[in-house]
Each structure stands twice: as C-alpha cells, then as structure tokens.
Write a protein that holds these residues in place. Structure first.
Motif, short mmCIF file in Angstrom:
data_model
loop_
_atom_site.label_atom_id
_atom_site.label_comp_id
_atom_site.label_asym_id
_atom_site.label_seq_id
_atom_site.Cartn_x
_atom_site.Cartn_y
_atom_site.Cartn_z
N ASN A 1 0.82 -1.21 0.00
CA ASN A 1 0.00 0.00 0.00
C ASN A 1 0.86 1.27 0.00
O ASN A 1 0.49 2.28 -0.63
N LEU B 1 0.65 4.18 -3.05
CA LEU B 1 0.44 5.62 -2.92
C LEU B 1 1.61 6.40 -3.52
O LEU B 1 1.40 7.48 -4.11
N ASP C 1 -0.76 9.81 2.12
CA ASP C 1 0.23 8.77 2.37
C ASP C 1 -0.45 7.68 3.20
O ASP C 1 -1.64 7.77 3.51
N LEU D 1 -4.18 7.88 4.94
CA LEU D 1 -5.21 6.97 4.45
C LEU D 1 -5.77 6.14 5.59
O LEU D 1 -7.00 5.98 5.71
#
Length: 420
Positions: free
Chosen positions: A55, A59, A293, A297
């Motif tokens: 993840n 990003l 970031d 999030l």
C-alpha cells in the motif's frame, strides 16, 4: 571485455477491473481451481506487513503517475508489486537492495514468500464475486535458468514456466503471450506485447494478470441516472451520465474531514470494497495527491462510520497503459535497468537486466449490482443522529478497490474526466 547485452523483459501487469457488471456471478466462469500455494509459515502480522508495504508503494506510485498529468489514472499496485516481487527473487546485491527498498518489503525475508502466497490464496478463493490473479514466466528455450528460481516462483507465486523461441519465432512468442493475457482478462486486454518489444536477446518475460468482476451490495437505479455536469476544473464542465442512490436503505461507511469526504461502497460478499476520496474543492485533487500517504489513508479509514448518504457519482469506463521503467528508476531502483544489474539468482551470472515494465488496464463502473444485507465493518459504528449526508462526486476524485481481510489495495485510480 565488453559485457554482452541480455535483456530481461518484465511485463509487470495486465489487469482488468470490470467493477460493476450486467450479469450475475457465475462460478463456472472462473475456470480451473486455484492450486493452493505454500503459505503455512505466513503469520497474521507478516501478511499485514506485506500488505502495508504494498500500500505504501501504491500511494507513492500514484503520486508519480499523477505528476504533470490531467488524465484519468487506473492501475493495480498489487499486480505491479507481485510482478516485481517475482523479479526480486532473482536479484542480488545492490539490485536486490534497491528493489526491496522501493517496494517497502518487510525485513524478514523468510516470511515474505509465504505471505505473498497467503494473499494470493485468499484472493483466488471462489467467493460471491470473481477475483483472480495469475502469474506466468515465458523463458527462452534452452537458456540455462536456475531450477531453484523457477521452483520458488512456482511454489510461492504460482508462476508456470513456458519455453518460447524469441530469436527464431518472435511473432509466435508474441502471439502466445498475448493469448494468455487475453484469456486471463476475459478479452479486455489485447495485444499487450508488441512485436517490436521482442529482440533476439530477449531471455525472459514475466506476466501478472488480475481480473475483478463484482456487484454492488446496494445498486443504483438505472432510471435515476441522468446527464449532469462533471466539473473538470473550476470553470470547465462536461455532461456525463450521473448515477444516484439515496433513501432509507442507502447506508454506507462515510467520513468527512475539513478537506474531503470519504465513502466506502462494498461489493457483494463484502470482502472487497471501493473507497472514494472526494476533495471538497473542485480543484482539490492536486492537494490530495501531494498529501495522501499511508498514515493519512489509515486515519481516514478509522473515521468511517455508518451513515445515511445521498450519493451521486458518474458512470465511467476507460483504459490505461503505462511504461513504468522511468518511474521505477526514479522511485529508487535504477540499477535493475542497467548492465550493472545483478539477477544472478535467475541464471547464476550477472548478464540479465530489465528492459521494460509495461502495464495495461481497463475499468468500467455502472449501476448494476445485487442487493444483500449490509454489515458494518469492525470498529465502525452508527451515528446517534441519523442525518443524511451528501456525497456528490461531480468533480475529480481518487478511488481504490481494497481486499478487506488483508487491507491490500488491489486497484487504484483517479477520475478526472469520465467523458474520456
């Protein structure tokens, strides 16, 4: 002595996300059963750490793709992450260190492989939606790749090796790979590999495909879809079909901050969901791109709680294609693309490097879905005062499609102009 140039071509991903479909889920469409990978040593924490690394990479890649771009964006960070993970298995020295740092791999390498396998196994379980991932390696026949490398890819990534002759039959090799891609993506991705990409020095092509087809838990009414303005910027708008959903049953996980609104919409089965981040300002997407970031999030996601929401969002469908080589170099792994690369874990020699990384994707979103009982996620609560919130996505927004159990972002994108 001058090193002979041998090209390792990495086809990072070929993805298709058909998000809302006209037809109901048919288990027979999924084809052969998924052969379970070796994930016994994976732990809940190791899977979480790998998903967190993926993840973070997602990003950061979104930030690079959106630089100086006003076009719609769509990609699968998990597919890229997996393809580069297979590449990393053959990397050594500085090459491996740069790839690991760029991908935010967990420090414990012994848990990384079974964690990849665990997530792949979870994604390929037959559910109330279609979500399949597949890996394949296309090797130059008679080239001395190490059995240990191919065995690792087979055991932990499910990658099957097929031998091709790039030197003598490049068109046949191209056609074979493209047919695999087309089959795995239900014909949505065609002609990923161009004949000009294959040279007599091509030694290996890696492919990863991911296909998703799911129905909304709560569907939009087609009769309520009407043409409306979507504001590309503060002054310019386009007319697009705008879907609407409201009423007593329109309860979704929702959050609102000073600068944006967040809406989570589950797919049938409630193991996959779309999270939409809508800036409050029409021109706020750029600021969101620059500030989002992993920590922000996660903070937004913890604020989600069930609310009654009046939703308007555009139907959209578009294709994207990216050559990611330059971006990946800028993100921190330049050596892999030079003759200084060390992929000796593949063939025992320092003679391979990455020639290109190509990514092609398709997404389509519309009204259809199958109604089911809604359930609130863990840690999410209902508000005391049932005030209806509004979520009108009539200007550029960011969205992601995530796997609830692992938290892995499977797909990610930005809608800047649904008319394109």
């Amino acid at each position: 002595m001058k090193m002979k140039k041998l090209a390792l071509i990495i086809v990072a991903l070929t993805i298709v996300a058909s998000v809302i479909v006209w037809n109901p889920f048919n288990p027979e469409e999924s084809g052969q059963a998924w052969a379970r990978l070796e994930d016994e040593e994976a732990t809940e924490q190791s899977v979480e750490d790998l998903a967190d690394g993926s993840n973070k990479f997602a990003l950061e890649l979104l930030s690079k793709l959106s630089e100086n771009s006003e076009k719609n964006i769509f990609f699968s960070p998990w597919s890229i992450y997996t393809a580069l993970g297979m590449t990393y298995e053959g990397a050594k020295g500085q090459t491996a260190s740069e790839i690991s740092s760029t991908l935010h791999f967990p420090e414990n390498n012994d848990l990384r492989r079974p964690s990849f396998a665990r997530i792949q196994n979870l994604l390929n379980e037959n559910k109330e939606y279609t979500l399949e991932t597949a890996n394949a390696l296309w090797a130059q026949e008679n080239y001395p790749f190490l059995d240990s490398y191919f065995n690792t890819i087979g055991d932990y990534y499910g990658g099957k090796v097929t031998n091709l002759d790039y030197a003598k039959e490049p068109q046949k090799a191209c056609d074979t790979i493209n047919k695999w891609v087309s089959d795995k993506t239900r014909g949505k991705i065609e002609n990923l590999i161009k004949r000009r990409m294959i040279t007599p020095l091509t030694r290996l092509i890696l492919t990863n495909a991911i296909y998703f087809k799911g129905d909304w838990v709560k569907q939009f009414d087609e009769d309520k879809t009407q043409k409306d303005d979507f504001w590309i910027d503060e002054e310019k708008s386009v007319q697009v079909p705008m879907m609407s959903l409201s009423g007593e049953n329109a309860k979704f996980n929702y959050a609102e901050t000073e600068y944006l609104k967040a809406l989570e919409m589950p797919y049938k089965g409630e193991e996959i969901s779309m999270l939409i981040l809508l800036p409050k300002d029409r021109s706020g997407l750029t600021d969101l791109e620059e500030t989002i970031d992993i920590n922000r999030l996660e903070n937004i996601k913890t604020q989600l709680q069930e609310e009654k929401v009046s939703i308007k969002m555009p139907k959209f469908k578009f294709k994207t294609k990216y050559n990611l080589s330059k971006i990946l170099k800028e993100m921190g792994m330049p050596t892999a693309f030079t003759t200084d690369a060390d992929f000796s874990g593949m063939n025992g020699k320092k003679s391979l490097f990455i020639d290109f990384v190509v990514h092609k994707a398709f997404i389509g979103v519309n009204e259809k879905g199958t109604e089911a009982a809604a359930a609130t996620g863990v840690g999410k609560k209902e508000t005391a005062i049932p005030e209806e919130k509004t979520f009108h996505a009539n200007h550029p927004f960011l969205f992601l499609i995530q796997h609830e159990q692992t938290g892995t972002i499977l797909f990610m994108g930005e809608v800047t102009n649904p008319a394109e």
